[in-house]
Design a protein around this motif. Structure first.
Motif, PDB file in Angstrom:
ATOM      1  N   PRO A 286       0.844  -1.197   0.000  1.00  0.00           N
ATOM      2  CA  PRO A 286       0.000   0.000   0.000  1.00  0.00           C
ATOM      3  C   PRO A 286       0.886   1.257   0.000  1.00  0.00           C
ATOM      4  O   PRO A 286       1.587   1.522   0.972  1.00  0.00           O
ATOM      5  N   SER A 287       0.871   1.985  -1.107  1.00  0.00           N
ATOM      6  CA  SER A 287       1.684   3.198  -1.241  1.00  0.00           C
ATOM      7  C   SER A 287       0.791   4.386  -0.918  1.00  0.00           C
ATOM      8  O   SER A 287      -0.143   4.674  -1.670  1.00  0.00           O
TER       9      SER A 287
ATOM     10  N   TRP B  50      -3.552   3.476   8.290  1.00  0.00           N
ATOM     11  CA  TRP B  50      -2.132   3.110   8.355  1.00  0.00           C
ATOM     12  C   TRP B  50      -1.846   2.059   9.419  1.00  0.00           C
ATOM     13  O   TRP B  50      -1.151   1.092   9.179  1.00  0.00           O
TER      14      TRP B  50
ATOM     15  N   ILE C  43       4.563   0.716   4.487  1.00  0.00           N
ATOM     16  CA  ILE C  43       3.821   1.742   3.742  1.00  0.00           C
ATOM     17  C   ILE C  43       4.806   2.778   3.208  1.00  0.00           C
ATOM     18  O   ILE C  43       5.253   3.652   3.949  1.00  0.00           O
TER      19      ILE C  43
ATOM     20  N   SER D 118       8.903   5.345   6.302  1.00  0.00           N
ATOM     21  CA  SER D 118       7.970   5.516   5.202  1.00  0.00           C
ATOM     22  C   SER D 118       8.560   6.423   4.116  1.00  0.00           C
ATOM     23  O   SER D 118       8.388   6.170   2.918  1.00  0.00           O
TER      24      SER D 118
END
Ligand SMILES: [Zn+2]
Length: 579
Positions: free
Chosen positions: A412-413, A441, A451, A518
């Protein structure tokens, strides 16, 4: 054994020991050593060191200041004076050329008077040579006192020698100056075209606003961007990114123009940072790349093209995101899909077969569910180990889909500032249940995924420090919501008061370490480049930033005050703040 042989063996042993000691204690050559810092390596153990050595574009050693000074003889020594150093920031999802174009056009959004809009135009005109067109967008006379259309006169004053072309916020009208009308051959005798209107004064003279089909009368005279202008856009985007400490950009959706510009910049030694690009859609460029295969590490690791960007749905704000159940504030509307399920699957299969990653935009829970299923189906057909398929945004998820990211190895970007920009109205769209798995998140991280963080610039500012702040606070930059009172005042809907206590749905916050990863090594991992960047270790690229204070330890509310003092890419200083 003869005594002679014994002696020979002893001599050999002594020589070996001396040789080893010489190698060990003879300082190695390095280009530069950086000492006396608080260097966050972001390695697996989160090690802190004081110093590191750089040769060429690589880090060749890390350690204590005294250790590095003993081990390396360097041409230059940089005293970090106790400053915090981090790996260069990685924005996993931005739009580089668009950022440059946005910098070249005048942003008139939010102007409160015609005069203020004209002042913004003047600032751009001052950077242009006479005769060059100045372009802008975003004015809205309904936001101005009197609500009257602007006229060419205000633009003539700020742009006497440059044709000016300002698009209204909705794209349905343009506001131009006298110079632009002259070039376009507009006069009192020019008739209104069918479906269009030329605004005129009492005498019938055009006043400088052209509506609907009349826009074309001017637009057809605005020149296409020249090569020089395209290059200028790229330079402006570069400057903007390195200013914020970004050393690698995930450029999500490029076309032949960008490939050409990137290669030209790299050839001229003028691309100060690194690009990881996804090809925008299954058009001609994609067909070409399917034949040639990915481009990896081009121009000394400045350009990699090994991904395909797809879209499944639209955006939440405009109710285009594909939802499983209707919008809470628009019953009957479930949003829309913009690609077929079959296309996502077949393009993913092509990508997997040819060594490409896929990055698919998915905002709604239905959009995400479709992409997860299609990725899983593609992976079943082409079982590539460690394919690292990505979903861009992964904004609203069905709770049953959350574990599937880990299960299928899908990344999941996400863009933390999207959360803090959308939070005022997101619950109005989604209602009290679905909102719990929006910008989720913590729920995702708890399943064991990473992420990679981004900004989606120019939609949001490229500043990764804003992203880190949003990730750890889930508050806007004014610190809202601090408590439910803020919720009542600033948010459209507040169904659960506890969800507005110290951040919006605060249980989904990231920790400081997660937020930093991240925007550093999780970003690198999402680009298959964790062996090259994202942490400061021996053998890695010397991409790093020097900050005004320590982003890992300052209190939450001080994160926004942290400034990038210097940005280095491959050991070269590409940005230095005026102190
Ligand atoms: Zn985007």
């Amino acid at each position: 054994m003869s005594s002679r042989l014994k002696l020979a063996l002893v001599i050999l042993l002594v020589l070996t020991v001396i040789a080893v000691m010489l190698i060990r204690f003879t300082p190695r050559e390095a280009d530069t050593i950086y000492v006396n810092g608080v260097v966050h390596t972001m390695d697996d153990d989160n090690s802190l060191v004081e110093a590191f050595a750089v040769t060429g574009d690589r880090i060749v050693g890390t350690g204590s200041t005294s250790g590095i000074e003993r081990r390396f003889r360097a041409r230059d020594t940089v005293d970090l004076k106790g400053r915090a150093v981090f790996p260069g920031f990685i924005d996993s999802h931005g739009h580089f050329f668009s950022l440059g174009l946005a910098k070249m056009t005048v942003d008139l959004l939010g102007s409160t008077t015609e005069q203020e809009a004209a002042v913004r135009v003047r600032e751009r005109v001052l950077t242009l040579s006479p005769g060059k067109w100045v372009r802008g967008r975003g004015w809205d006379q309904n936001e101005w006192p009197g609500r009257q259309f602007p006229t060419h006169a205000s633009l003539d004053r700020v742009a006497p020698n440059n044709p000016a072309y300002m698009v209204r916020v909705d794209g349905h009208a343009v506001w131009v100056n006298r110079k632009a009308m002259e070039i376009s051959g507009i006069s009192r005798s020019t008739p209104d075209p069918a479906g269009g209107k030329i605004e005129r004064d009492k005498e019938g003279n055009p006043t400088g606003v052209f509506v609907d089909n009349a826009v074309q009368l001017i637009q057809s005279h605005v020149p296409q961007m020249s090569d020089d202008e395209e290059m200028e856009a790229m330079h402006l985007a570069s400057q903007e990114c390195v200013k914020y400490g970004l050393t690698t950009i995930g450029d999500m959706g490029i076309d032949t123009t960008e490939v050409r510009l990137y290669k030209r910049l790299i050839g001229a030694g003028q691309l100060p940072l690194r690009i990881y690009a996804a090809i925008g859609g299954v058009g001609e460029l994609w067909t070409e790349f399917l034949k040639s295969g990915p481009l990896i590490g081009y121009g000394n690791n400045h350009l990699t093209i090994r991904a395909l960007k797809l879209y499944i749905d639209g955006a939440l704000g405009s109710r285009g995101a594909a939802l499983i159940e209707p919008y809470r504030d628009d019953p009957g509307n479930r949003g829309l899909t913009v690609s077929s399920e079959e296309l996502i699957k077949s393009a993913s299969i092509d990508a997997l077969k040819h060594g490409f990653q896929v990055c698919t935009h998915a905002i709604g829970d239905r959009g995400n569910d479709i992409v997860l299923s299609m990725y899983a189906a593609a992976l079943q057909e082409v079982p590539v180990h460690d394919a690292r398929l990505r979903i861009e945004h992964a904004q609203v998820l069905d709770s049953a889909d959350i574990p599937k990211f880990k299960e299928f190895g899908i990344i999941p970007s996400m863009q933390p500032t999207h959360c803090t920009s959308d939070m005022y109205w997101a619950e109005a769209r989604l209602g009290p249940q679905r909102i719990r798995y929006a910008y989720a998140w913590r729920s995702l991280l708890n399943t064991g995924v990473i992420i990679p963080g981004g900004s989606d610039f120019p939609v949001e500012s490229p500043n990764p420090i804003w992203g880190i702040y949003a990730a750890v606070t889930r508050k806007d930059r004014q610190g809202r919501p601090q408590d439910p009172a803020d919720g009542r005042k600033f948010f459209e809907v507040m169904s659960d008061t506890s969800a507005f206590d110290n951040g919006w749905y605060a249980s989904q916050k990231m920790t400081r370490e997660e937020a930093l990863r991240s925007f550093t090594n999780w970003g690198a991992w999402a680009m298959f480049e964790e062996h090259l960047k994202g942490s400061l270790q021996k053998g890695m690229l010397a991409d790093f930033v020097v900050l005004s204070s320590d982003l890992a330890t300052v209190p939450d509310k001080e994160i926004l005050d942290v400034k990038v003092l210097k940005t280095y890419v491959g050991g070269k200083e590409v940005f230095s703040a005026r102190e």
